[in-house]
Design a protein around this motif. Sequence first.
Motif, short mmCIF file in Angstrom:
data_model
loop_
_atom_site.label_atom_id
_atom_site.label_comp_id
_atom_site.label_asym_id
_atom_site.label_seq_id
_atom_site.Cartn_x
_atom_site.Cartn_y
_atom_site.Cartn_z
N THR A 1 32.30 39.56 -12.57
CA THR A 1 32.58 41.00 -12.49
C THR A 1 33.92 41.34 -13.12
OG1 THR A 1 31.31 41.09 -10.46
CG2 THR A 1 32.79 42.93 -10.87
N LYS A 2 34.91 40.49 -12.89
CA LYS A 2 36.24 40.76 -13.44
C LYS A 2 36.37 40.31 -14.90
CE LYS A 2 40.16 39.88 -11.62
NZ LYS A 2 41.24 40.80 -11.31
N GLN A 3 35.38 39.56 -15.37
CA GLN A 3 35.47 38.92 -16.68
C GLN A 3 36.72 38.04 -16.74
OE1 GLN A 3 35.31 42.45 -19.09
NE2 GLN A 3 33.13 42.67 -18.79
N PRO B 1 40.70 38.41 -5.70
CA PRO B 1 41.70 38.76 -6.70
C PRO B 1 41.86 40.28 -6.70
CG PRO B 1 39.59 38.51 -7.75
CD PRO B 1 39.36 38.26 -6.28
N SER B 2 42.82 40.79 -7.44
CA SER B 2 42.93 42.24 -7.56
C SER B 2 41.65 42.78 -8.17
CB SER B 2 44.15 42.59 -8.41
OG SER B 2 44.12 41.88 -9.64
N ALA B 3 41.25 43.99 -7.72
CA ALA B 3 39.93 44.52 -8.08
C ALA B 3 39.94 45.30 -9.40
CB ALA B 3 39.41 45.40 -6.94
N ASN B 4 40.41 44.64 -10.44
CA ASN B 4 40.45 45.25 -11.77
C ASN B 4 39.82 44.27 -12.76
OD1 ASN B 4 43.16 43.92 -10.91
ND2 ASN B 4 42.99 43.54 -13.11
N ARG B 5 39.50 44.77 -13.94
CA ARG B 5 39.07 43.84 -14.97
C ARG B 5 40.23 42.97 -15.38
NH1 ARG B 5 34.13 44.98 -15.71
NH2 ARG B 5 33.57 47.15 -15.60
N ILE C 1 45.35 46.89 -15.32
CA ILE C 1 46.24 47.34 -14.24
C ILE C 1 45.53 47.18 -12.89
CG2 ILE C 1 47.50 49.35 -13.39
CD1 ILE C 1 47.33 50.48 -16.30
N SER C 2 46.25 46.65 -11.91
CA SER C 2 45.67 46.48 -10.57
C SER C 2 45.45 47.84 -9.91
CB SER C 2 46.60 45.64 -9.69
OG SER C 2 46.78 44.37 -10.24
N PRO C 3 44.39 47.97 -9.09
CA PRO C 3 44.11 49.24 -8.43
C PRO C 3 44.92 49.40 -7.13
CG PRO C 3 42.34 47.69 -8.02
CD PRO C 3 43.36 46.96 -8.83
MG MG Z 1 45.32 40.41 -10.69
#
Ligand code: MG
Length: 352
Positions: free
Chosen positions: A62-64, A149-153, A157-159
């Motif tokens: 999902t995050k690639q 992990p942070s929910a960004n690609r 930028i982290s959400p």
């Molecule tokens: Mg991160």
Amino acid sequence: MSTPWNKIVTKDINQKPNQQHLIQQAVDLLKKGQLIAIPTETVYGLAADAHNETAVAKIFATKQRPSTNPLIIHLYNSAAMEAFATHIPAKAYSLAEHFWPGPLTLILERHPNVPKIVTGNQDTIALRVPNHPLTLELLKAFGGGLAAPSANRYGRISPTTARHVQEELGNQVDLILDGGPCNIGIESTIVSLVDSEVTILRQGSISALQIEAVLNESVRVKTSAQINHFSHHSRLPLVPGMELSHYAPSIPLYLHSLEDLLTKIEALSSSLLKHNKTVNILSFASKPDYFSPDFGIWIRAEQDPILYAKQLYGRLRNLDSKNAECILVETPPQSIEWAAILDRLQRASTRI
Ligand code: MG
Ligand code: TXA
């Protein structure tokens, strides 16, 4: 699969019946091997059951994110460390006691029962107890560890709000728990305890000085540039997420002193106006009179690093507008209070 807005739940944690129902829904999804987004005090995470290899694989997809980049396991309390790490040194318990729940991640020796996919095939593991009431409730009800992990690609930028997650990954997560805007706004401090020397691998709101005060010994701080060089040449745990280019907006971001920033605006202005482009600014100074909306967006930043950090990622998202040529950010002070912010800005910036 889509995530309708009604699956994003409000932060009113006093509405107990609602929250219980929601947490049960989240636990059920996690047990089925699905992904949910969770609030933490630092940034939102994309969570899966840490012991479910298929679910963890979905996080990477999902995050690639490259499969060599290990994930942080989120725990309900420090007692849970023992299910995920072995040979835990006394220092880990001291730091946990002082800073958990809170924005500190400990790197320890991986417990053999933890699937290697979680740690990017490494023998070390990252653990933290996040300080957010909704997520602590969830961890308690779930009863295990959540890889998140942070929910960004990857590289982005982290959400720091549920809406950011919705915008970036909305149709790929089964539930987004909305815990309101993140209080701290930048990722946790990562401390490695696997060598005789204590090393900070990623700076965050908990500073080296605070860690030294608890451990009563000096700690090394590795900047991202040093880690990138170092990890190729030594036993220091790889921190693949410490690539120099990270947290990046989609348009170039440049860091400048105020003087250089104003010179650059002047140099760019005629060509920007001609091509119908703008330039977006984050500066400690107030907007000069000539900087009309035709030039772009000018955000005046706080002088307080705690407030600055809390707003940083949301602001970078706002400044990352399609019609802008670039983002110019005034370089923050070099002092220790600004170290984690400077690190993020340097890694968000385009190298010339
Ligand atoms: Mg991160
Ligand atoms: O504040 C945070 O830490 C947030 C929230 C969601 O908890 N999480 C976060 O995760 O920032 P992520 O995946 O975006 O960044 C985790 C960092 C990566 O740089 C990764 O390489 C590093 O932690 N890491 C994870 N396991 C590690 C290990 N065993 N050794 C060294 N670094 C590790």
